[in-house]
Scaffold this active site. Structure first.
Site, PDB file in Angstrom:
ATOM      1  N   ASP A 105      62.266  -7.369  52.683  1.00  0.00           N
ATOM      2  CA  ASP A 105      62.446  -6.052  53.290  1.00  0.00           C
ATOM      3  C   ASP A 105      61.970  -6.047  54.747  1.00  0.00           C
ATOM      4  O   ASP A 105      61.019  -6.749  55.087  1.00  0.00           O
ATOM      5  CB  ASP A 105      61.648  -5.032  52.463  1.00  0.00           C
ATOM      6  CG  ASP A 105      62.155  -3.620  52.669  1.00  0.00           C
ATOM      7  OD1 ASP A 105      63.169  -3.433  53.380  1.00  0.00           O
ATOM      8  OD2 ASP A 105      61.541  -2.696  52.122  1.00  0.00           O
ATOM      9  N   ASN A 157      72.993  -1.088  47.968  1.00  0.00           N
ATOM     10  CA  ASN A 157      73.220  -1.465  49.380  1.00  0.00           C
ATOM     11  C   ASN A 157      74.649  -1.228  49.871  1.00  0.00           C
ATOM     12  O   ASN A 157      74.907  -1.225  51.077  1.00  0.00           O
ATOM     13  CB  ASN A 157      72.831  -2.928  49.638  1.00  0.00           C
ATOM     14  CG  ASN A 157      71.340  -3.166  49.703  1.00  0.00           C
ATOM     15  OD1 ASN A 157      70.841  -4.246  49.433  1.00  0.00           O
ATOM     16  ND2 ASN A 157      70.580  -2.135  50.057  1.00  0.00           N
ATOM     17  N   GLY A 182      65.781  -4.718  59.326  1.00  0.00           N
ATOM     18  CA  GLY A 182      66.259  -3.707  60.275  1.00  0.00           C
ATOM     19  C   GLY A 182      65.148  -3.274  61.213  1.00  0.00           C
ATOM     20  O   GLY A 182      65.347  -3.174  62.434  1.00  0.00           O
ATOM     21  N   ARG A 200      75.208   1.389  52.622  1.00  0.00           N
ATOM     22  CA  ARG A 200      74.893   1.168  54.047  1.00  0.00           C
ATOM     23  C   ARG A 200      76.180   1.292  54.875  1.00  0.00           C
ATOM     24  O   ARG A 200      77.279   1.221  54.322  1.00  0.00           O
ATOM     25  CB  ARG A 200      74.311  -0.230  54.228  1.00  0.00           C
ATOM     26  CG  ARG A 200      72.949  -0.326  53.587  1.00  0.00           C
ATOM     27  CD  ARG A 200      72.289  -1.637  53.857  1.00  0.00           C
ATOM     28  NE  ARG A 200      70.942  -1.545  53.350  1.00  0.00           N
ATOM     29  CZ  ARG A 200      69.880  -2.138  53.858  1.00  0.00           C
ATOM     30  NH1 ARG A 200      70.019  -2.927  54.890  1.00  0.00           N
ATOM     31  NH2 ARG A 200      68.696  -1.982  53.346  1.00  0.00           N
ATOM     32  N   LEU A 211      59.447  -1.272  43.420  1.00  0.00           N
ATOM     33  CA  LEU A 211      60.235  -2.383  42.865  1.00  0.00           C
ATOM     34  C   LEU A 211      61.730  -2.246  43.144  1.00  0.00           C
ATOM     35  O   LEU A 211      62.472  -3.218  43.022  1.00  0.00           O
ATOM     36  CB  LEU A 211      60.001  -2.491  41.356  1.00  0.00           C
ATOM     37  CG  LEU A 211      58.551  -2.838  40.960  1.00  0.00           C
ATOM     38  CD1 LEU A 211      58.410  -2.923  39.446  1.00  0.00           C
ATOM     39  CD2 LEU A 211      58.100  -4.142  41.603  1.00  0.00           C
ATOM     40  N   SER A 212      62.181  -1.046  43.482  1.00  0.00           N
ATOM     41  CA  SER A 212      63.573  -0.838  43.889  1.00  0.00           C
ATOM     42  C   SER A 212      64.589  -1.462  42.938  1.00  0.00           C
ATOM     43  O   SER A 212      65.503  -2.171  43.372  1.00  0.00           O
ATOM     44  CB  SER A 212      63.804  -1.367  45.315  1.00  0.00           C
ATOM     45  OG  SER A 212      62.963  -0.711  46.215  1.00  0.00           O
TER      46      SER A 212
HETATM   47  C1  FPP Z   1      66.382  -5.857  53.761  1.00  0.00           C
HETATM   48  O1  FPP Z   1      65.999  -5.419  55.056  1.00  0.00           O
HETATM   49  C2  FPP Z   1      67.301  -7.004  53.836  1.00  0.00           C
HETATM   50  C3  FPP Z   1      68.559  -7.088  53.272  1.00  0.00           C
HETATM   51  C4  FPP Z   1      69.162  -6.004  52.474  1.00  0.00           C
HETATM   52  C5  FPP Z   1      69.420  -8.272  53.463  1.00  0.00           C
HETATM   53  C6  FPP Z   1      68.731  -9.552  53.128  1.00  0.00           C
HETATM   54  C7  FPP Z   1      69.586 -10.700  53.516  1.00  0.00           C
HETATM   55  C8  FPP Z   1      69.135 -11.774  54.186  1.00  0.00           C
HETATM   56  C9  FPP Z   1      67.737 -11.997  54.601  1.00  0.00           C
HETATM   57  C10 FPP Z   1      70.098 -12.856  54.445  1.00  0.00           C
HETATM   58  C11 FPP Z   1      69.844 -13.919  53.434  1.00  0.00           C
HETATM   59  C12 FPP Z   1      71.025 -14.602  52.989  1.00  0.00           C
HETATM   60  C13 FPP Z   1      71.241 -15.159  51.753  1.00  0.00           C
HETATM   61  C14 FPP Z   1      72.356 -16.089  51.554  1.00  0.00           C
HETATM   62  C15 FPP Z   1      70.416 -14.856  50.563  1.00  0.00           C
HETATM   63  P1  FPP Z   1      66.470  -3.992  55.522  1.00  0.00           P
HETATM   64  O2  FPP Z   1      67.793  -4.102  56.171  1.00  0.00           O
HETATM   65  O3  FPP Z   1      66.403  -3.053  54.359  1.00  0.00           O
HETATM   66  O4  FPP Z   1      65.353  -3.638  56.573  1.00  0.00           O
HETATM   67  P2  FPP Z   1      64.802  -2.160  56.894  1.00  0.00           P
HETATM   68  O5  FPP Z   1      64.153  -1.671  55.634  1.00  0.00           O
HETATM   69  O6  FPP Z   1      63.835  -2.421  57.994  1.00  0.00           O
HETATM   70  O7  FPP Z   1      65.973  -1.336  57.318  1.00  0.00           O
END
Ligand code: FPP
Length: 248
Positions: free
Chosen positions: A22, A70, A25, A73, A197-198
């Site tokens: 997490d 997700n 972003g 989004r 835990l989402s």
């Molecule tokens: C959560 O951060 C992250 C994700 C939903 C995407 C995770 C994907 C990767 C790290 C790429 C990995 C690739 C593979 C092949 C497994 P967020 O976007 O929710 O962050 P935020 O809470 O700050 O908005």
């Protein structure tokens, strides 16, 4: 830190670590970058973490890459993530295979783009016999949906007369989940300061130690993982029993 840090007890390493990646972003926003830059850096961190688990002797890791929620989004971000998964699979598969990584995917893959599904199926087939480290990636995954489907499958078997309701136990339920083999996670790590835990591995996390860190995922490097493992090894895992030292 190629080798296991000396202050970590090799005999008490978690055998399975689950991650909620997490904060991609927010990491990007802090730097004035678009969110996708956070996902890109998150993917780099993940790549090294898979290697790290292998280097340090942790046999299984499971990451939450995309939840059933997700899809809500912005379309551009969803499309970017799907392309990123596909590109990473194409680009990294050979190296992962050579490193002995066994790739598995958890979730309802049927809703993913067809070309991604093809890459995923091939990656699983190619790496199926590898024994270095098992790398589970949860994509279009939701735990309640997983459990609901397990109940439906068992109900079907009862309806067909091949299963007695009284024979349904924890093992029969576990076998219907996306994770039919392998141990449940010993440790769950969630980054970015969120403490929930989402809808992730709700059945499998029954006795898992939970570790929350303020680090955003793109900053969760080997040294942050080291700190998490030290904290894990301080925990007294009783599984509902009394502490070992007190039980004599
Ligand atoms: C959560 O951060 C992250 C994700 C939903 C995407 C995770 C994907 C990767 C790290 C790429 C990995 C690739 C593979 C092949 C497994 P967020 O976007 O929710 O962050 P935020 O809470 O700050 O908005």
């Amino acid at each position: 830190m190629k080798t296991l840090p000396v202050d970590i007890d090799r005999d008490r390493l978690p055998q399975h670590v689950a991650f909620i990646m997490d904060g991609n972003g927010r990491w990007a926003k802090q730097r004035g970058l678009p969110r996708i830059a956070g996902h890109r850096q998150g993917a780099r961190i993940l790549k090294d973490l898979v290697r790290c688990c292998k280097d340090w002797g942790i046999p299984t890791l499971t990451v939450y890459a995309f939840s059933t929620e997700n899809w809500q989004r912005p379309l551009k971000e969803v499309e970017f993530l799907m392309r990123l998964f596909e590109r990473l699979l194409r680009k990294e598969l050979t190296e992962m295979h050579q490193a002995g990584v066994r790739l598995q995917f958890l979730g309802d893959l049927s809703e993913l783009p067809a070309s991604l599904q093809t890459e995923m199926t091939q990656a699983c087939e190619i790496t199926a016999q590898n024994q270095g480290v098992t790398f589970n990636v949860a994509v279009n995954y939701g735990s309640r949906l997983e459990i609901t489907r397990a109940f439906q499958a068992l109900a079907q078997q009862v309806k067909q007369g091949v299963l007695n309701p009284e024979d349904i136990d924890e093992t029969t339920i576990s076998q219907q989940l996306y994770t039919p083999d392998g141990p449940d996670p010993d440790l769950l790590i969630r980054t970015s300061g969120e403490q929930r835990l989402s809808n992730y591995l709700l059945w499998q996390l029954a006795y898992t130690e939970l570790y929350f860190t303020e680090h955003f995922w793109p900053d969760f490097d080997r040294s942050a993982f080291h700190v998490a493992l030290l904290a894990y090894q301080q925990r007294d895992r009783r599984f509902g029993k009394v502490a070992t030292a007190l039980s004599a």
